[in-house]
Design a protein around this motif. Structure first.
Motif, PDB file in Angstrom:
ATOM      1  N   MET A 123      26.287 -14.382 -13.919  1.00 55.02           N
ATOM      2  CA  MET A 123      26.320 -15.851 -13.943  1.00 55.02           C
ATOM      3  C   MET A 123      25.709 -16.337 -15.248  1.00 55.02           C
ATOM      4  SD  MET A 123      24.661 -18.536 -11.248  1.00 55.02           S
ATOM      5  CE  MET A 123      25.668 -17.863  -9.926  1.00 55.02           C
ATOM      6  N   SER A 124      26.307 -17.283 -15.860  1.00 49.28           N
ATOM      7  CA  SER A 124      25.797 -17.798 -17.120  1.00 49.28           C
ATOM      8  C   SER A 124      24.728 -18.819 -16.886  1.00 49.28           C
ATOM      9  CB  SER A 124      26.935 -18.406 -17.955  1.00 49.28           C
ATOM     10  OG  SER A 124      27.508 -19.481 -17.259  1.00 49.28           O
ATOM     11  N   ASN A 125      23.868 -19.011 -17.882  1.00 47.43           N
ATOM     12  CA  ASN A 125      22.833 -20.013 -17.782  1.00 47.43           C
ATOM     13  C   ASN A 125      23.324 -21.321 -18.346  1.00 47.43           C
ATOM     14  OD1 ASN A 125      22.845 -19.537 -20.479  1.00 47.43           O
ATOM     15  ND2 ASN A 125      20.666 -19.194 -20.678  1.00 47.43           N
ATOM     16  N   ALA A 126      22.388 -22.258 -18.478  1.00 46.17           N
ATOM     17  CA  ALA A 126      22.800 -23.603 -18.888  1.00 46.17           C
ATOM     18  C   ALA A 126      23.360 -23.625 -20.287  1.00 46.17           C
ATOM     19  CB  ALA A 126      21.600 -24.549 -18.768  1.00 46.17           C
ATOM     20  N   SER A 127      22.964 -22.689 -21.142  1.00 46.15           N
ATOM     21  CA  SER A 127      23.445 -22.674 -22.513  1.00 46.15           C
ATOM     22  C   SER A 127      24.769 -21.949 -22.660  1.00 46.15           C
ATOM     23  CB  SER A 127      22.391 -22.005 -23.420  1.00 46.15           C
ATOM     24  OG  SER A 127      22.210 -20.651 -23.023  1.00 46.15           O
ATOM     25  N   GLY A 128      25.280 -21.376 -21.550  1.00 49.12           N
ATOM     26  CA  GLY A 128      26.563 -20.723 -21.614  1.00 49.12           C
ATOM     27  C   GLY A 128      26.503 -19.248 -21.913  1.00 49.12           C
ATOM     28  N   SER A 129      25.327 -18.665 -22.001  1.00 46.98           N
ATOM     29  CA  SER A 129      25.213 -17.247 -22.296  1.00 46.98           C
ATOM     30  C   SER A 129      25.509 -16.430 -21.055  1.00 46.98           C
ATOM     31  CB  SER A 129      23.800 -16.933 -22.816  1.00 46.98           C
ATOM     32  OG  SER A 129      23.646 -15.545 -22.964  1.00 46.98           O
ATOM     33  N   ILE A 130      26.130 -15.271 -21.247  1.00 49.16           N
ATOM     34  CA  ILE A 130      26.458 -14.410 -20.118  1.00 49.16           C
ATOM     35  C   ILE A 130      25.477 -13.264 -19.990  1.00 49.16           C
ATOM     36  CG2 ILE A 130      28.904 -14.972 -20.238  1.00 49.16           C
ATOM     37  CD1 ILE A 130      29.350 -12.326 -21.680  1.00 49.16           C
ATOM     38  N   TRP A 131      24.440 -13.225 -20.812  1.00 48.32           N
ATOM     39  CA  TRP A 131      23.481 -12.118 -20.735  1.00 48.32           C
ATOM     40  C   TRP A 131      22.057 -12.589 -20.508  1.00 48.32           C
ATOM     41  CZ3 TRP A 131      20.190 -12.346 -25.037  1.00 48.32           C
ATOM     42  CH2 TRP A 131      20.674 -13.101 -26.121  1.00 48.32           C
ATOM     43  N   LEU A 132      21.775 -13.872 -20.647  1.00 45.44           N
ATOM     44  CA  LEU A 132      20.455 -14.395 -20.327  1.00 45.44           C
ATOM     45  C   LEU A 132      20.374 -14.765 -18.849  1.00 45.44           C
ATOM     46  CD1 LEU A 132      19.505 -16.779 -23.281  1.00 45.44           C
ATOM     47  CD2 LEU A 132      18.503 -14.560 -22.745  1.00 45.44           C
ATOM     48  N   ALA A 133      19.182 -14.610 -18.269  1.00 47.94           N
ATOM     49  CA  ALA A 133      18.979 -15.027 -16.890  1.00 47.94           C
ATOM     50  C   ALA A 133      19.190 -16.535 -16.770  1.00 47.94           C
ATOM     51  CB  ALA A 133      17.568 -14.652 -16.433  1.00 47.94           C
ATOM     52  N   GLN A 134      19.717 -16.967 -15.654  1.00 45.83           N
ATOM     53  CA  GLN A 134      20.032 -18.376 -15.457  1.00 45.83           C
ATOM     54  C   GLN A 134      18.762 -19.210 -15.412  1.00 45.83           C
ATOM     55  OE1 GLN A 134      22.101 -19.250 -11.843  1.00 45.83           O
ATOM     56  NE2 GLN A 134      22.853 -21.209 -12.571  1.00 45.83           N
ATOM     57  N   ARG A 135      18.733 -20.299 -16.164  1.00 45.50           N
ATOM     58  CA  ARG A 135      17.596 -21.208 -16.146  1.00 45.50           C
ATOM     59  C   ARG A 135      17.647 -22.054 -14.875  1.00 45.50           C
ATOM     60  NH1 ARG A 135      15.090 -22.658 -20.759  1.00 45.50           N
ATOM     61  NH2 ARG A 135      13.597 -23.541 -19.262  1.00 45.50           N
ATOM     62  N   PRO A 136      16.504 -22.297 -14.236  1.00 45.94           N
ATOM     63  CA  PRO A 136      16.494 -23.146 -13.037  1.00 45.94           C
ATOM     64  C   PRO A 136      16.819 -24.586 -13.382  1.00 45.94           C
ATOM     65  CG  PRO A 136      14.253 -22.620 -13.717  1.00 45.94           C
ATOM     66  CD  PRO A 136      15.167 -21.785 -14.575  1.00 45.94           C
ATOM     67  N   THR A 137      17.423 -25.283 -12.436  1.00 45.50           N
ATOM     68  CA  THR A 137      17.839 -26.665 -12.672  1.00 45.50           C
ATOM     69  C   THR A 137      17.107 -27.655 -11.774  1.00 45.50           C
ATOM     70  OG1 THR A 137      19.666 -26.365 -11.117  1.00 45.50           O
ATOM     71  CG2 THR A 137      20.132 -25.959 -13.444  1.00 45.50           C
ATOM     72  N   THR A 138      16.427 -27.164 -10.731  1.00 42.71           N
ATOM     73  CA  THR A 138      15.723 -28.058  -9.817  1.00 42.71           C
ATOM     74  C   THR A 138      14.250 -28.147 -10.194  1.00 42.71           C
ATOM     75  OG1 THR A 138      15.407 -26.210  -8.290  1.00 42.71           O
ATOM     76  CG2 THR A 138      17.315 -27.629  -7.927  1.00 42.71           C
ATOM     77  N   PHE A 139      13.565 -29.156  -9.650  1.00 43.61           N
ATOM     78  CA  PHE A 139      12.201 -29.463 -10.097  1.00 43.61           C
ATOM     79  C   PHE A 139      11.222 -28.324  -9.812  1.00 43.61           C
ATOM     80  CE2 PHE A 139       7.959 -31.096  -9.102  1.00 43.61           C
ATOM     81  CZ  PHE A 139       7.617 -31.652 -10.326  1.00 43.61           C
ATOM     82  N   ALA A 140      11.118 -27.918  -8.554  1.00 43.27           N
ATOM     83  CA  ALA A 140      10.145 -26.883  -8.193  1.00 43.27           C
ATOM     84  C   ALA A 140      10.446 -25.572  -8.903  1.00 43.27           C
ATOM     85  CB  ALA A 140      10.120 -26.686  -6.675  1.00 43.27           C
ATOM     86  N   ALA A 141      11.712 -25.209  -8.994  1.00 46.26           N
ATOM     87  CA  ALA A 141      12.090 -23.968  -9.659  1.00 46.26           C
ATOM     88  C   ALA A 141      11.749 -24.010 -11.146  1.00 46.26           C
ATOM     89  CB  ALA A 141      13.586 -23.699  -9.468  1.00 46.26           C
ATOM     90  N   ARG A 142      11.987 -25.158 -11.792  1.00 48.80           N
ATOM     91  CA  ARG A 142      11.611 -25.295 -13.205  1.00 48.80           C
ATOM     92  C   ARG A 142      10.107 -25.189 -13.383  1.00 48.80           C
ATOM     93  NH1 ARG A 142      15.275 -29.686 -13.273  1.00 48.80           N
ATOM     94  NH2 ARG A 142      13.497 -31.116 -13.297  1.00 48.80           N
TER      95      ARG A 142
END
Length: 239
Positions: A1-20
């Motif tokens: 799964m890609s992260n917010a920046s579109g990379s396919i090799w970085l871990a996905q960045r959290p998008t919700t408040f508590a997770a961030r």
């Protein structure tokens, strides 16, 4: 799964408040740990500098320290990009690959010699588990320690005994795997809590909307009822 920046090799960045928030706190705490680890690594590296070629030693040391410093700055003063985890892993892996070129003379190495990169190997592999996608993180946790073990058996790595090499490799793998699993669990729990909160908010909003519609229906019904009664009364009076 890609992260917010579109990379396919970085871990996905959290998008919700508590997770961030959890991801930020983990990054800050880990960066402090890395600064302490960097101090220990630098002390051992400086003690070994006499046996190493300056043209390879200093760039390798500064590259590893630069990735650690960038990680701390990113997490304490900015949003905390996962790319710094990966850069830490890559600088350590590059140091391992180029290690034979650092040795000035095999005959000058002291007995029971351990390359200075060992003091950041475990955290580097852990950085890979935290910054890369799950599959790539598993590959780094397995491949990098094994390569270090092969290096330790050679003259460039100090001719370590087989049993000690196996212990070092297994220890590094277990440490990185355990801590990476814990970090992944914390991130997942925070995201799951955010998801549950969002679902509760949606349900509350739906209930509130239903209640509002019902109240409005009753109010309109009352108005219509009153108007009908008034019209009938007027009709009777007119008749």
């Amino acid at each position: 799964m890609s992260n917010a920046s579109g990379s396919i090799w970085l871990a996905q960045r959290p998008t919700t408040f508590a997770a961030r928030r959890v991801d930020q706190l983990l990054g800050r705490g880990y960066s402090l740990l890395m600064l302490l680890s960097a101090a220990e690594m630098t002390i051992n590296a400086m003690e070994q500098s006499a046996y190493l070629k300056a043209a390879f030693f200093w760039p390798s040391l500064f590259a590893v320290l630069g990735s650690i410093a960038g990680m701390a700055i990113s997490h304490w003063f900015f949003s905390g990009s996962h790319i710094w985890y990966v850069l830490h892993l890559l600088t350590v892996a590059a140091t391992l690959i180029l290690w034979p070129y650092q040795i000035a003379s095999l005959h000058a190495l002291p007995h029971d010699y351990t390359p200075w990169v060992w003091w950041t190997l475990g955290t580097a592999v852990l950085s890979g588990g935290m910054g890369l996608t799950r599959s790539l993180g598993i590959v780094s946790i397995v491949a990098v320690p094994i390569y270090f073990g092969i290096l330790r058996l050679s003259a460039f790595g100090g001719h370590a005994p087989m049993m000690r090499m196996v212990q070092d490799v297994v220890y590094t793998m277990l440490f990185a795997a355990t801590m990476s699993t814990l970090v992944a669990f914390l991130r997942y729990s925070a995201a799951d809590r955010d998801k549950a909160g969002e679902e509760a908010q949606l349900l509350a909003a739906k209930d509130a909307a239903t209640d509002a519609v019902e109240r409005e229906r009753l109010r309109l019904g009352s108005i219509v009822h009153n108007q009908v009664l008034s019209a009938l009364a007027l009709a009777v009076d007119a008749h």
